[in-house]
Design a protein around this motif. Structure first.
Motif, PDB file in Angstrom:
ATOM      1  N   ILE A   1       3.876   8.047   3.018  1.00 52.41           N
ATOM      2  CA  ILE A   1       3.750   7.005   2.015  1.00 52.41           C
ATOM      3  C   ILE A   1       4.677   5.860   2.382  1.00 52.41           C
ATOM      4  O   ILE A   1       5.888   6.026   2.455  1.00 52.41           O
ATOM      5  CB  ILE A   1       4.090   7.558   0.620  1.00 52.41           C
ATOM      6  CG1 ILE A   1       3.263   8.806   0.324  1.00 52.41           C
ATOM      7  CG2 ILE A   1       3.861   6.483  -0.441  1.00 52.41           C
ATOM      8  CD1 ILE A   1       1.778   8.615   0.472  1.00 52.41           C
ATOM      9  N   MET A   2       4.106   4.673   2.586  1.00 53.13           N
ATOM     10  CA  MET A   2       4.882   3.503   2.964  1.00 53.13           C
ATOM     11  C   MET A   2       5.365   2.779   1.721  1.00 53.13           C
ATOM     12  O   MET A   2       4.822   2.926   0.635  1.00 53.13           O
ATOM     13  CB  MET A   2       4.031   2.563   3.818  1.00 53.13           C
ATOM     14  CG  MET A   2       3.352   3.231   5.010  1.00 53.13           C
ATOM     15  SD  MET A   2       4.530   3.862   6.215  1.00 53.13           S
ATOM     16  CE  MET A   2       5.167   2.335   6.881  1.00 53.13           C
ATOM     17  N   ASP A   3       6.418   1.959   1.877  1.00 52.18           N
ATOM     18  CA  ASP A   3       6.995   1.281   0.725  1.00 52.18           C
ATOM     19  C   ASP A   3       6.206   0.054   0.295  1.00 52.18           C
ATOM     20  O   ASP A   3       6.466  -0.507  -0.765  1.00 52.18           O
ATOM     21  CB  ASP A   3       8.449   0.901   1.003  1.00 52.18           C
ATOM     22  CG  ASP A   3       8.591   0.029   2.238  1.00 52.18           C
ATOM     23  OD1 ASP A   3       7.572  -0.216   2.909  1.00 52.18           O
ATOM     24  OD2 ASP A   3       9.723  -0.398   2.522  1.00 52.18           O
TER      25      ASP A   3
ATOM     26  N   ALA B   1      -4.325   6.908   1.331  1.00 53.21           N
ATOM     27  CA  ALA B   1      -4.967   7.074   0.029  1.00 53.21           C
ATOM     28  C   ALA B   1      -5.473   8.495  -0.158  1.00 53.21           C
ATOM     29  O   ALA B   1      -5.290   9.106  -1.219  1.00 53.21           O
ATOM     30  CB  ALA B   1      -6.116   6.074  -0.109  1.00 53.21           C
ATOM     31  N   GLU B   2      -6.091   9.057   0.875  1.00 54.32           N
ATOM     32  CA  GLU B   2      -6.635  10.410   0.753  1.00 54.32           C
ATOM     33  C   GLU B   2      -5.528  11.446   0.620  1.00 54.32           C
ATOM     34  O   GLU B   2      -5.704  12.482  -0.029  1.00 54.32           O
ATOM     35  CB  GLU B   2      -7.532  10.709   1.957  1.00 54.32           C
ATOM     36  CG  GLU B   2      -8.814   9.890   1.951  1.00 54.32           C
ATOM     37  CD  GLU B   2      -9.754  10.252   3.089  1.00 54.32           C
ATOM     38  OE1 GLU B   2      -9.310  10.980   4.015  1.00 54.32           O
ATOM     39  OE2 GLU B   2     -10.914   9.810   3.061  1.00 54.32           O
TER      40      GLU B   2
ATOM     41  N   ASP C   1     -17.838   1.328   7.459  1.00 54.95           N
ATOM     42  CA  ASP C   1     -17.958   0.013   8.082  1.00 54.95           C
ATOM     43  C   ASP C   1     -16.770  -0.891   7.768  1.00 54.95           C
ATOM     44  O   ASP C   1     -16.695  -2.005   8.266  1.00 54.95           O
ATOM     45  CB  ASP C   1     -19.253  -0.674   7.602  1.00 54.95           C
ATOM     46  CG  ASP C   1     -20.498   0.126   7.952  1.00 54.95           C
ATOM     47  OD1 ASP C   1     -20.641   0.486   9.134  1.00 54.95           O
ATOM     48  OD2 ASP C   1     -21.311   0.396   7.041  1.00 54.95           O
ATOM     49  N   ILE C   2     -15.842  -0.413   6.927  1.00 49.58           N
ATOM     50  CA  ILE C   2     -14.687  -1.209   6.523  1.00 49.58           C
ATOM     51  C   ILE C   2     -13.449  -0.705   7.254  1.00 49.58           C
ATOM     52  O   ILE C   2     -13.240   0.507   7.365  1.00 49.58           O
ATOM     53  CB  ILE C   2     -14.460  -1.108   5.004  1.00 49.58           C
ATOM     54  CG1 ILE C   2     -15.724  -1.546   4.254  1.00 49.58           C
ATOM     55  CG2 ILE C   2     -13.284  -1.976   4.570  1.00 49.58           C
ATOM     56  CD1 ILE C   2     -15.599  -1.435   2.756  1.00 49.58           C
ATOM     57  N   PRO C   3     -12.599  -1.595   7.754  1.00 52.89           N
ATOM     58  CA  PRO C   3     -11.361  -1.157   8.412  1.00 52.89           C
ATOM     59  C   PRO C   3     -10.537  -0.251   7.504  1.00 52.89           C
ATOM     60  O   PRO C   3     -10.410  -0.502   6.296  1.00 52.89           O
ATOM     61  CB  PRO C   3     -10.636  -2.478   8.695  1.00 52.89           C
ATOM     62  CG  PRO C   3     -11.725  -3.504   8.768  1.00 52.89           C
ATOM     63  CD  PRO C   3     -12.764  -3.055   7.783  1.00 52.89           C
ATOM     64  N   ALA C   4      -9.963   0.812   8.088  1.00 54.45           N
ATOM     65  CA  ALA C   4      -9.229   1.812   7.305  1.00 54.45           C
ATOM     66  C   ALA C   4      -8.026   1.205   6.587  1.00 54.45           C
ATOM     67  O   ALA C   4      -7.662   1.646   5.493  1.00 54.45           O
ATOM     68  CB  ALA C   4      -8.773   2.946   8.222  1.00 54.45           C
ATOM     69  N   ASN C   5      -7.414   0.193   7.203  1.00 53.37           N
ATOM     70  CA  ASN C   5      -6.248  -0.408   6.537  1.00 53.37           C
ATOM     71  C   ASN C   5      -6.659  -1.185   5.294  1.00 53.37           C
ATOM     72  O   ASN C   5      -5.907  -1.248   4.309  1.00 53.37           O
ATOM     73  CB  ASN C   5      -5.490  -1.323   7.511  1.00 53.37           C
ATOM     74  CG  ASN C   5      -6.337  -2.492   7.985  1.00 53.37           C
ATOM     75  OD1 ASN C   5      -7.521  -2.339   8.277  1.00 53.37           O
ATOM     76  ND2 ASN C   5      -5.741  -3.661   8.080  1.00 53.37           N
ATOM     77  N   ALA C   6      -7.867  -1.771   5.294  1.00 51.55           N
ATOM     78  CA  ALA C   6      -8.323  -2.533   4.134  1.00 51.55           C
ATOM     79  C   ALA C   6      -8.609  -1.624   2.953  1.00 51.55           C
ATOM     80  O   ALA C   6      -8.193  -1.910   1.818  1.00 51.55           O
ATOM     81  CB  ALA C   6      -9.566  -3.340   4.488  1.00 51.55           C
ATOM     82  N   VAL C   7      -9.311  -0.512   3.184  1.00 48.52           N
ATOM     83  CA  VAL C   7      -9.613   0.398   2.077  1.00 48.52           C
ATOM     84  C   VAL C   7      -8.336   1.092   1.591  1.00 48.52           C
ATOM     85  O   VAL C   7      -8.188   1.381   0.393  1.00 48.52           O
ATOM     86  CB  VAL C   7     -10.689   1.435   2.468  1.00 48.52           C
ATOM     87  CG1 VAL C   7     -12.007   0.756   2.750  1.00 48.52           C
ATOM     88  CG2 VAL C   7     -10.261   2.269   3.661  1.00 48.52           C
TER      89      VAL C   7
ATOM     90  N   HIS D   1      -6.349  -1.527  -0.550  1.00 45.20           N
ATOM     91  CA  HIS D   1      -7.005  -1.755  -1.844  1.00 45.20           C
ATOM     92  C   HIS D   1      -6.815  -0.550  -2.763  1.00 45.20           C
ATOM     93  O   HIS D   1      -6.560  -0.723  -3.967  1.00 45.20           O
ATOM     94  CB  HIS D   1      -8.493  -2.028  -1.624  1.00 45.20           C
ATOM     95  CG  HIS D   1      -9.214  -2.448  -2.865  1.00 45.20           C
ATOM     96  ND1 HIS D   1      -8.862  -3.560  -3.597  1.00 45.20           N
ATOM     97  CD2 HIS D   1     -10.271  -1.893  -3.519  1.00 45.20           C
ATOM     98  CE1 HIS D   1      -9.664  -3.685  -4.631  1.00 45.20           C
ATOM     99  NE2 HIS D   1     -10.524  -2.681  -4.618  1.00 45.20           N
ATOM    100  N   ALA D   2      -6.908   0.655  -2.213  1.00 44.33           N
ATOM    101  CA  ALA D   2      -6.678   1.853  -3.025  1.00 44.33           C
ATOM    102  C   ALA D   2      -5.261   1.853  -3.583  1.00 44.33           C
ATOM    103  O   ALA D   2      -5.036   2.190  -4.760  1.00 44.33           O
ATOM    104  CB  ALA D   2      -6.921   3.108  -2.185  1.00 44.33           C
TER     105      ALA D   2
END
Length: 370
Positions: A35-37, A47-48, A273-279, A282-283
């Motif tokens: 978990i990042m700050d 997120a998962e 289809d979405i970059p993993a860092n974006a999802v 957002h989560a």
């Protein structure tokens, strides 16, 4: 390392997934994601690891709207009553009128294809200037016709719509400002040979105001939370505030500068289809907005790639939320939550923009109908 929660190192490095059985079901989690700050550093795995999973398939827009409008709202005494979709009677007239007015005001598709030859040589600017001038002239005509006490024009706005002069003017003024902002957007792209996140955020912010919504920069009110002992901060690009006297959040918006690589058939779109860092980001922003959300045990969001909008809805229990706050070893959380999402809609393309008008006006009317 300061600000980072250190994960359990006892598991084998080759084992990428952890399956925890709780209450008769299994929840898949990543056991190597720390978990990042800052949630802007989160990935899908982060997120998962906390039990936040995107639904595998996009939810059809009609189903998404029903899910959104049927969710409980945290309105307090003195705020408007909840309106569920589909609207009925006077509310339906009002909603339909606003949608029709907006379609008539902005009845063209825009373009931001900087790769096209001659894109920045004035043709688009002339078209948008003409559209803005026409809209302004129409606004002046409507103002001149609003002479009766009720403030209606019999031909354009039927009285049974319930649409006030203020709401009518708000719709037109903000639509006009959106066209003006789009022209400035083109000029910025021409000067800089492209756009950055700030340009896309400004354009989206002005688009949202058409719907009587109040977007605010996320940096104006950072969200801070301690997740399993780790101080964590969220600074979304935009946040939609629901009510001035009792500022809950209608939605949290993540803006991504990169283009969204879409499949040829948009109906085949998935979160893969979405970059993993974006999802992941957002989560995280939805998670830290949970306590401030106007929705009961849920958070509405928008994941924006340039001008493509993916609507999201995190459905989460209070128990899961508090488990994330209090469990330092997040792998032992016996709960999971789902983030529902639609396929992308480009608000610069007329057909796709028209499809999302009802939902956005529904959000705006929650705080404008007395």
């Amino acid at each position: 390392m300061a600000g980072i929660y250190t994960c359990d190192k006892s598991s084998s490095d080759s084992d990428s997934n952890l399956y925890t059985s709780c209450h008769g079901y299994q929840t898949k989690r990543k056991n190597k994601q720390c978990i990042m700050d800052m949630v802007s550093h989160w990935t899908k795995n982060t997120a998962e690891h906390l039990g936040l999973f995107y639904n595998e398939e996009p939810t059809p827009l009609d189903e998404f709207k029903i899910m959104l409008s049927s969710s409980g709202l945290k309105f307090v005494s003195g705020t408007p009553a909840k309106l569920t979709l589909p609207f009925k009677d006077e509310s339906k007239h009002l909603l339909d009128t606003l949608i029709d007015l907006t379609k008539n005001c902005v009845n063209v598709s825009f373009s931001i294809d900087e790769n096209k030859p001659d894109f920045f040589k004035g043709t688009v600017k002339k078209e948008m200037s003409a559209a803005r001038r026409t809209l302004w002239e129409r606004r002046v005509t409507i103002d001149a016709e609003h002479q009766d006490d009720d403030g209606y024009t019999g031909e354009l706005v039927p009285k049974e719509s319930g649409l006030s002069r203020f709401q009518l003017q708000t719709c037109y003024y903000h639509t006009y400002d959106f066209l003006k902002t789009y022209l400035h957007f083109l000029e910025n792209g021409s000067d800089n040979k492209g756009w950055n996140k700030s340009d896309f955020t400004t354009l989206l912010s002005q688009f949202i105001t058409i719907f009587m919504l109040s977007p605010q920069p996320g940096k104006s009110n950072k969200r801070n939370q301690v997740l399993g002992g780790v101080p964590t901060t969220s600074i979304p690009e935009l946040r939609i505030v629901s009510y001035e006297q009792f500022p809950l959040t209608l939605g949290v918006i993540t803006v991504i500068e990169e283009k969204l690589n879409m499949p040829c058939d948009m109906d085949l779109y998935s979160t893969e289809d979405i970059p993993a860092n974006a999802v992941g980001q957002h989560a995280g922003e939805m998670l830290l907005e949970y306590e401030y959300s106007v929705f009961e045990e849920a958070v509405f969001g928008i994941l924006c790639f340039r001008t493509k909008l993916i609507f999201t809805f995190l459905k989460m229990s209070d128990g899961h939320f508090h488990s994330i706050l209090n469990h330092k070893d997040h792998s032992d959380i016996c709960a999971s939550s789902t983030i529902y999402h639609t396929k992308p809609y480009d608000y610069l393309i007329k057909e796709q923009r028209d499809a999302i008008l009802q939902m956005l006006f529904w959000l705006g009317l929650q705080t404008s109908i007395k």
